[in-house]
Design a protein around this motif. Structure first.
Motif, PDB file in Angstrom:
ATOM      1  N   LYS A  63     -96.790   3.123 102.045  1.00  0.00           N
ATOM      2  CA  LYS A  63     -97.911   2.771 102.917  1.00  0.00           C
ATOM      3  C   LYS A  63     -99.038   3.799 102.881  1.00  0.00           C
ATOM      4  N   THR A  64     -98.866   4.847 102.114  1.00  0.00           N
ATOM      5  CA  THR A  64     -99.863   5.922 102.078  1.00  0.00           C
ATOM      6  C   THR A  64    -100.950   5.610 101.064  1.00  0.00           C
ATOM      7  N   ARG A  65    -102.171   5.509 101.527  1.00  0.00           N
ATOM      8  CA  ARG A  65    -103.330   5.318 100.656  1.00  0.00           C
ATOM      9  C   ARG A  65    -103.697   6.673 100.072  1.00  0.00           C
ATOM     10  N   VAL A  66    -103.768   6.755  98.747  1.00  0.00           N
ATOM     11  CA  VAL A  66    -104.090   8.014  98.079  1.00  0.00           C
ATOM     12  C   VAL A  66    -105.519   7.939  97.550  1.00  0.00           C
ATOM     13  N   LEU A  67    -106.332   8.915  97.935  1.00  0.00           N
ATOM     14  CA  LEU A  67    -107.701   9.038  97.446  1.00  0.00           C
ATOM     15  C   LEU A  67    -107.762  10.189  96.451  1.00  0.00           C
ATOM     16  N   PHE A  68    -108.635  10.040  95.482  1.00  0.00           N
ATOM     17  CA  PHE A  68    -108.744  11.029  94.417  1.00  0.00           C
ATOM     18  C   PHE A  68    -110.119  11.674  94.439  1.00  0.00           C
ATOM     19  N   LEU A  91    -114.869   9.660  91.058  1.00  0.00           N
ATOM     20  CA  LEU A  91    -114.008  10.102  92.152  1.00  0.00           C
ATOM     21  C   LEU A  91    -114.282   9.322  93.435  1.00  0.00           C
ATOM     22  N   ASP A  92    -113.289   9.310  94.315  1.00  0.00           N
ATOM     23  CA  ASP A  92    -113.450   8.682  95.621  1.00  0.00           C
ATOM     24  C   ASP A  92    -114.325   9.517  96.544  1.00  0.00           C
ATOM     25  N   TYR A  93    -114.364  10.815  96.321  1.00  0.00           N
ATOM     26  CA  TYR A  93    -115.192  11.692  97.139  1.00  0.00           C
ATOM     27  C   TYR A  93    -115.254  13.072  96.494  1.00  0.00           C
ATOM     28  N   ALA A  94    -116.253  13.833  96.909  1.00  0.00           N
ATOM     29  CA  ALA A  94    -116.371  15.225  96.467  1.00  0.00           C
ATOM     30  C   ALA A  94    -116.478  16.132  97.687  1.00  0.00           C
ATOM     31  N   ILE A  95    -115.760  17.241  97.614  1.00  0.00           N
ATOM     32  CA  ILE A  95    -115.878  18.329  98.584  1.00  0.00           C
ATOM     33  C   ILE A  95    -116.656  19.444  97.898  1.00  0.00           C
ATOM     34  N   ALA A  96    -117.582  20.059  98.614  1.00  0.00           N
ATOM     35  CA  ALA A  96    -118.345  21.171  98.051  1.00  0.00           C
ATOM     36  C   ALA A  96    -118.171  22.404  98.928  1.00  0.00           C
ATOM     37  N   GLY A  97    -118.111  23.571  98.298  1.00  0.00           N
ATOM     38  CA  GLY A  97    -117.973  24.796  99.076  1.00  0.00           C
ATOM     39  C   GLY A  97    -118.096  26.038  98.227  1.00  0.00           C
ATOM     40  N   PHE A  98    -117.985  27.175  98.893  1.00  0.00           N
ATOM     41  CA  PHE A  98    -117.984  28.481  98.237  1.00  0.00           C
ATOM     42  C   PHE A  98    -116.549  28.990  98.138  1.00  0.00           C
ATOM     43  N   PRO A 234    -113.396   5.146 100.454  1.00  0.00           N
ATOM     44  CA  PRO A 234    -112.917   3.794 100.113  1.00  0.00           C
ATOM     45  C   PRO A 234    -111.495   3.548 100.603  1.00  0.00           C
ATOM     46  N   ILE A 235    -111.381   3.336 101.896  1.00  0.00           N
ATOM     47  CA  ILE A 235    -110.080   3.110 102.522  1.00  0.00           C
ATOM     48  C   ILE A 235    -109.974   1.634 102.873  1.00  0.00           C
ATOM     49  N   ASP A 236    -108.993   0.965 102.328  1.00  0.00           N
ATOM     50  CA  ASP A 236    -108.779  -0.424 102.676  1.00  0.00           C
ATOM     51  C   ASP A 236    -107.533  -0.564 103.534  1.00  0.00           C
TER      52      ASP A 236
END
Length: 241
Positions: A63-68, A91-98, A234-236
């Protein structure tokens, strides 16, 4: 325990300790509804091909939705990331940081401009540990206002509370100020474990004793609000395989 955790690293990152399967299966066992893989970008040693292969993985484990996704370094004052656009598009999303690995330290004004410009990147959904004080300091008021304006999520990074020495002088007041601005603008923060091992996935217990001090309330934590999360990721409908 978090039901949504989108900042997790595998052994493919220079700092990760477990495989993709080990991390995903643990998230499934812990009952996470949504689990995100976000390995580091090229400046921390990971090649583009890793992100290009995500399409080979199932979107559901039980039941776990996996995002990449990926956690990428902010490279310069213009907010450029160490990921090509063709990768970000996949990709499903990007994280940005230092990060202390793969980046040079600069002054507060430089870092602030760089982070705000990264916030303006349409692929960036999350800014990781924006209160990384003692390493990469920013003007958190300007950053938080920009995040609210551009609807980008600033992160409450649990690893900085788990490893309390990372809470450098000024970090707690900065997190408190960030939350005040988020509330004023009716926006949200995202809470992530920044896990590097299966034992850390979704575990937010070390945050509990700081909640009152930093003013963190459930209503601004987007992890708790699936309808708002769907506006970013993109969570369904969660289903059984």
């Amino acid at each position: 325990m978090l039901k949504v955790d989108l900042h997790n690293h595998t052994i493919k990152s220079s700092c990760g300790l477990c495989t993709v399967n080990e991390m995903i299966n643990e998230a499934k066992e812990r009952g996470l509804e949504v689990f995100g893989l976000a390995d580091h970008g090229p400046k921390c040693g990971l090649e583009d091909v890793h992100f290009q292969l995500y399409y080979r993985l199932p979107k559901y484990f039980g039941k776990t939705r996996v995002l990449f996704g990926g956690e990428f370094n902010i490279l310069d004052e213009k907010g450029n990331l160490d990921a090509k656009e063709k990768i970000l598009k996949k990709l499903d999303y990007a994280i940005a940081g230092f990060h202390s690995i793969g980046q040079e330290k600069n002054d507060i004004e430089y870092n602030t401009k760089a982070m705000i410009n990264a916030i303006k990147n349409p692929y960036v959904k999350i800014i990781s540990h924006p209160t990384y004080f003692g390493y990469f300091e920013v003007d958190i008021e300007r950053v938080a206002e920009a995040a609210c304006e551009h609807k980008v999520l600033l992160e409450i990074n649990i690893s900085h509370f788990r490893c309390e020495p990372k809470l450098k002088q000024g970090s707690i007041p900065a997190i408190k100020k960030m939350i005040e601005i988020i509330k004023k603008n009716n926006h949200f923060v995202i809470v992530n474990s920044d896990s590097h091992h299966t034992s850390e996935i979704g575990d937010d217990s070390c945050l509990d004793k700081f909640r009152d001090e930093i003013g963190l309330t459930d209503d601004i934590i987007i992890n708790n609000n699936m309808e708002e999360l769907k506006k970013y990721f993109p969570i369904d409908v969660v289903k059984e395989n």
